[in-house]
Write a protein that holds these residues in place. Sequence first.
Motif, PDB file in Angstrom:
ATOM      1  N   THR A 135       0.832  -1.197   0.000  1.00 20.59           N
ATOM      2  CA  THR A 135       0.000   0.000   0.000  1.00 20.59           C
ATOM      3  C   THR A 135       0.869   1.250   0.000  1.00 20.59           C
ATOM      4  O   THR A 135       1.778   1.381   0.830  1.00 20.59           O
TER       5      THR A 135
ATOM      6  N   TRP B 249      -0.328   7.617  -0.586  1.00 13.57           N
ATOM      7  CA  TRP B 249      -0.715   8.697  -1.491  1.00 13.57           C
ATOM      8  C   TRP B 249      -0.238   8.343  -2.884  1.00 13.57           C
ATOM      9  O   TRP B 249      -0.824   7.487  -3.530  1.00 13.57           O
TER      10      TRP B 249
ATOM     11  N   GLN C  85      -3.251   5.081  -3.132  1.00 12.04           N
ATOM     12  CA  GLN C  85      -4.406   5.855  -2.694  1.00 12.04           C
ATOM     13  C   GLN C  85      -4.619   7.130  -3.497  1.00 12.04           C
ATOM     14  O   GLN C  85      -5.717   7.691  -3.490  1.00 12.04           O
TER      15      GLN C  85
ATOM     16  N   ASP D 110      -6.387   5.575  -7.138  1.00 11.36           N
ATOM     17  CA  ASP D 110      -7.574   6.366  -6.859  1.00 11.36           C
ATOM     18  C   ASP D 110      -7.768   7.542  -7.811  1.00 11.36           C
ATOM     19  O   ASP D 110      -8.885   7.843  -8.207  1.00 11.36           O
TER      20      ASP D 110
END
Length: 256
Positions: free
Chosen positions: A125, A128, A151, A175
């Motif tokens: 992960t 940002w 993200q 995202d």
Amino acid sequence: MSCVSNPLSVYIPLRVTTQSDLNALAGVPCVEGSLTLSGADITDLTPLYNLQNVTGNLEVSETGLTSITDAFPNLDYVGWAVQFYRNHDLVAFDGFHALEQTGENIDFWYHDSLTSLSGFNALHTVGWSLEIGGNLLLTTIPDYASLQFIQSSLFILDNDSLTHVNGFQALEHVDWAFQIVDYSETLPPIDLIGFYNYFVRMPDGVYTGGGDFDIERSGMVTTIQDVIDAGGGDSTTTTTTTTQAATTSKFWSESF
């Protein structure tokens, strides 16, 4: 994630500008706050072998590092960003094999001599954006085999010598923006193979993955279908015509 009580941990932000000061950090498992390494005198990161956690930013910039093997081998968490900037003597970098997640960016920007970037085997992960840019001699980047979520954005920008991006097999979601772009007018297109969980067409025809999609070099635009035809994306997706592929790319950029 705060530092667990440990007499060797450091509980203030640190800015290190000399190799001798960095050597003094040998054995430190955690820095509560940010750790900045910046200075031409810094040529060796091995004193940070035991570092496991930085709760703020980890920045390495404008150092004298030339070649790095297995950097930060035990670091598994960075609370904010990992930032590598303008290490102009750095030719090859390998490291962060234990790093699982960051709270913010992972950045590698503006390294004049960097040809090879590898590591990040356990990363799943990015809190940002993941950004690799302005490294004009870079030919190899990690395959990020475990990375599932970004993200914000994936930016691979203006790396003139990069001809292949292979990997990202586990990536499921970006995202905001997915951009692999170089605005030079004389470079060949980048070959993309991988992204098997990102470019997956659902029964209703919508591709999963998220983010505005843009792969472009020398004015040549790569569509989602081009990636699939090259062996990336969902192998069960049927081939479409060029017109359909262009429509798919337009639909992608307007639908997320």
